[in-house]
Design a protein around this motif. Structure first.
Motif, short mmCIF file in Angstrom:
data_model
loop_
_atom_site.label_atom_id
_atom_site.label_comp_id
_atom_site.label_asym_id
_atom_site.label_seq_id
_atom_site.Cartn_x
_atom_site.Cartn_y
_atom_site.Cartn_z
N LEU A 99 11.04 11.99 -16.28
CA LEU A 99 10.13 10.92 -15.87
C LEU A 99 10.74 9.53 -15.96
N THR A 100 12.05 9.43 -16.19
CA THR A 100 12.66 8.11 -16.37
C THR A 100 13.06 7.44 -15.06
N THR A 101 12.63 7.99 -13.94
CA THR A 101 12.77 7.28 -12.66
C THR A 101 11.36 6.97 -12.13
N PRO A 102 11.17 5.83 -11.50
CA PRO A 102 9.84 5.50 -10.97
C PRO A 102 9.30 6.56 -10.02
N LEU A 103 10.21 7.22 -9.26
CA LEU A 103 9.76 8.25 -8.33
C LEU A 103 9.07 9.38 -9.07
N MET A 104 9.75 10.01 -10.02
CA MET A 104 9.19 11.18 -10.69
C MET A 104 8.03 10.81 -11.59
N LEU A 105 8.05 9.63 -12.17
CA LEU A 105 6.90 9.20 -12.98
C LEU A 105 5.67 9.05 -12.10
N GLY A 106 5.84 8.43 -10.94
CA GLY A 106 4.71 8.28 -10.02
C GLY A 106 4.21 9.60 -9.51
N VAL A 107 5.14 10.51 -9.15
CA VAL A 107 4.74 11.83 -8.66
C VAL A 107 4.00 12.60 -9.74
N PHE A 124 0.81 -1.21 0.00
CA PHE A 124 0.00 0.00 0.00
C PHE A 124 0.85 1.27 0.00
N ARG A 125 2.15 1.13 -0.18
CA ARG A 125 2.99 2.32 -0.18
C ARG A 125 2.67 3.17 -1.42
N TRP A 126 3.01 4.46 -1.32
CA TRP A 126 2.59 5.40 -2.37
C TRP A 126 3.14 5.05 -3.74
N TYR A 127 4.37 4.50 -3.78
CA TYR A 127 5.00 4.26 -5.07
C TYR A 127 4.32 3.15 -5.86
N ASN A 128 3.40 2.42 -5.23
CA ASN A 128 2.67 1.40 -5.97
C ASN A 128 1.61 2.00 -6.88
N ALA A 129 1.43 3.35 -6.81
CA ALA A 129 0.58 3.99 -7.80
C ALA A 129 1.15 3.80 -9.20
N VAL A 130 2.46 3.61 -9.29
CA VAL A 130 3.12 3.32 -10.56
C VAL A 130 4.04 2.13 -10.34
N ARG A 131 3.78 1.05 -11.05
CA ARG A 131 4.62 -0.13 -10.92
C ARG A 131 5.18 -0.48 -12.28
N LEU A 132 6.45 -0.15 -12.47
CA LEU A 132 7.14 -0.50 -13.70
C LEU A 132 8.38 -1.31 -13.35
N GLU A 133 8.66 -2.31 -14.14
CA GLU A 133 9.82 -3.16 -13.88
C GLU A 133 11.08 -2.42 -14.31
N VAL A 134 11.92 -2.06 -13.36
CA VAL A 134 13.18 -1.40 -13.69
C VAL A 134 14.27 -2.46 -13.83
N GLY A 135 15.21 -2.18 -14.70
CA GLY A 135 16.27 -3.15 -14.94
C GLY A 135 17.42 -2.99 -13.96
N LEU A 136 18.15 -4.07 -13.75
CA LEU A 136 19.35 -4.07 -12.92
C LEU A 136 20.56 -4.35 -13.79
N GLN A 137 21.68 -3.80 -13.38
CA GLN A 137 22.94 -4.01 -14.10
C GLN A 137 24.00 -4.45 -13.13
N ASP A 138 24.67 -5.53 -13.42
CA ASP A 138 25.77 -6.00 -12.58
C ASP A 138 26.95 -5.05 -12.77
N SER A 139 27.48 -4.52 -11.64
CA SER A 139 28.54 -3.51 -11.71
C SER A 139 29.73 -3.92 -10.86
N PRO A 140 30.50 -4.91 -11.30
CA PRO A 140 31.61 -5.42 -10.48
C PRO A 140 32.71 -4.40 -10.22
N SER A 141 32.88 -3.42 -11.13
CA SER A 141 33.96 -2.44 -10.93
C SER A 141 33.66 -1.44 -9.82
N ALA A 142 32.41 -1.45 -9.30
CA ALA A 142 32.05 -0.49 -8.26
C ALA A 142 32.57 -0.88 -6.88
N VAL A 143 33.01 -2.11 -6.72
CA VAL A 143 33.54 -2.57 -5.44
C VAL A 143 35.00 -2.94 -5.58
#
Length: 539
Positions: free
Chosen positions: A336-344, A112-131
């Motif tokens: 609008l390319t983040t779920p936050l701003m698209l939902g807002v 029931f959180r607010w961000y469920n007003a917009v539910r889009l599947e966002v992609g993940l990227q493996d980033s081994p160089s970040a650690v």
């Protein structure tokens, strides 16, 4: 165990009471003797010699003290003798209570959180160089990694990287949402399996320096009422998993130290097998000179513009104006390319014409306009996000004034959470650097504030004087020093998705919303802020 010596609380109180009466009686005899009024009934026992009377009194005191000390030792020995039996039971009860509190605080009603007003599947990227890679070249980069297959869950990557993971992404990309969903999945496992680690969601913005394990133990005591012994036992047995949100929200001058502390915590000399997930904004992490030594990293990808347009088309006529404006304006489409701003934006511009959506300015200025429209719309709508009919209780001006003051105060103290039940906590937790910055032009006021804080810490730390601290909070509330923390207002703002529950406190729905409002408040003149406060304190 109830029949063991020293375990009955009633017996302890009786022993201390009897000892107290004996001491009082001896003191009475001493005072009577000093006044020359020694009772006649006792003269036959000790005589009338002052020395014999004094010796008798001292002897009685020694006997009373010895009796009480022996009683105390017996209780301590009984506790330590029973400790081996109590440990397993205490740990089991502590673990069960911790699971319940994490679920109740963070994962209950997650759908029931607010961000469920917009539910889009966002992609993940493996980033081994970040650690940090001990076998790598040692270059600190966050180069583009490998996109993961659609539908890959963070839970999968968490297991794949040995339950030690860094989560990166742009502001509003969904890092916190992913961590909450990971927490929810791990909580279900912990409830079903007594040997599964318990996930504990913590906000790194509350870390003020020092060893990480000390801070973790303190946070579990304060946020989840879990004893230090239970936390250490869970750590030693590898039955706890820390979900640490917001490395980028740590004080700027302490972010490098925070990374060092996390790395020390999971080093060979610390808890190398402890499960751990950390989130951070990608751009902030790239600016740091150190890297975390966790096993892996993923980056939450922004939404493709085509996916945003497809969602707006599927949403129908209610977002026709937003859809047309985004199609004609590439900058708005990028916003609008983040779920936050698209939902807002969907909530702010539902049923609004294209002309009301279009605007000019920088990306940050346009983000602020979207947030302002969102605030107005969420206050004036006649129902909650759950669909329950509920007319607005506060006006737009009242809500805006209180949120502006709240955001400004949070920026001044460099926090992202405030506590309605204890509005003075942010002042008590303020670092010396923050206080120096707030009162840099007035050394006398700085000394006075530090004295106030030391006094409040003192009276809030012990049981008898805590009543004085609670009375101080009542006076602060009565004086309307924090109108934005009134219970009815906080409830309303959370219902309208302007604030969200964060543990035992409240926070803005996102740090970018808080930053926008604090910038608006800072841009006001002193006279305008006075008018803002007068508006905020209106009932």
């Amino acid at each position: 165990m109830m029949g063991k010596p020293g375990r009955q609380p009633g017996h302890r109180r009786l022993a201390w009471g009897a000892g107290g009466l004996l001491v009082a009686f001896v003191l009475y005899l001493c005072s009577e003797t000093a006044a020359g009024l020694f009772p006649d009934v006792l003269k036959s026992v000790v005589g009338e010699s002052p020395r014999r009377v004094a010796a008798a009194c001292v002897g009685a005191l020694i006997v009373a003290g010895a009796a009480l000390y022996i009683r105390h030792l017996r209780a301590r020995l009984a506790d330590s003798w029973d400790g081996a039996e109590a440990d397993a039971g205490q740990l089991q009860r502590g673990r069960k209570a911790l699971v319940h509190r994490v679920h109740h605080t963070w994962t209950n009603d997650l759908e029931f959180r607010w961000y469920n007003a917009v539910r889009l599947e966002v992609g993940l990227q493996d980033s081994p160089s970040a650690v940090h890679d001990p076998w790598g070249p040692g270059e600190l980069t966050t180069a583009a990694g490998t996109p993961l297959p659609a539908g890959t869950a963070l839970r999968t990557m968490f297991e794949q990287h040995g339950q030690q993971l860094l989560v990166l992404g742009a502001p509003g990309a969904g890092k916190t949402v992913h961590l909450l969903e990971l927490t929810a999945a791990l909580i279900e496992e912990a409830r079903a399996d007594a040997d599964a680690p318990v996930p504990v969601f913590l906000l790194l913005t509350n870390w003020r320096g020092g060893p990480l394990d000390d801070w973790l133990i303190s946070e579990l005591q304060q946020r989840y009422r879990t004893s230090a012994d239970v936390t250490r036992a869970l750590l030693a047995q590898g039955k706890i998993c820390f979900i640490l949100d917001g490395l980028d929200e740590v004080d700027l001058e302490r972010q490098e130290e925070c990374i060092s502390r996390i790395n020390a915590f999971i080093s060979a000399d610390g808890y190398p097998q402890c499960a751990l997930a950390v989130s951070c904004r990608l751009i902030d992490y790239q600016l740091l000179s150190q890297r975390l030594t966790v096993n892996g990293a993923v980056t939450v990808q922004p939404l493709p513009v085509a996916a945003v347009q497809a969602f707006l088309h599927a949403a129908g006529n209610r977002v026709q104006g937003l859809r047309a404006a985004a199609a004609a304006d590439p900058d708005l489409a990028e916003l609008l390319t983040t779920p936050l701003m698209l939902g807002v934006a969907v909530l702010a511009y539902s049923g609004v014409d294209e002309s009301a959506v279009r605007s000019a300015g920088t990306l940050e200025e346009r983000r602020g306009l979207v947030y302002d429209a969102f605030l107005t719309r969420m206050v004036t709508r006649d129902r909650t996000l759950r669909g329950a009919p509920k007319p607005p209780r506060f006006s737009v001006d009242q809500v805006a004034s209180r949120l502006l003051l709240m955001a400004r105060e949070m920026r001044r103290y460099q926090v992202t959470v405030m506590y309605p039940s204890d509005p003075l906590r942010i002042m008590l937790q303020a670092s010396p650097e923050v206080l120096e910055q707030l009162h840099s032009g007035n050394r006398i006021r700085l000394m006075y504030v530090k004295f106030q804080i030391a006094h409040l810490k003192l009276i809030s730390s012990t049981s008898p004087s805590r009543l004085i601290y609670r009375a101080t909070i009542c006076v602060v509330r009565f004086a309307s020093l924090f109108p934005y923390l009134r219970k009815d207002f906080v409830h309303f703002a959370c219902e309208r998705a302007l604030l969200r529950r964060s543990g035992d406190g409240v926070a803005f729905i996102h740090k970018t919303f808080q930053d926008h409002l604090s910038q608006r408040a800072d841009g006001m003149t002193p006279r305008e802020r006075d008018a803002l406060y007068r508006q905020a304190v209106k009932p």
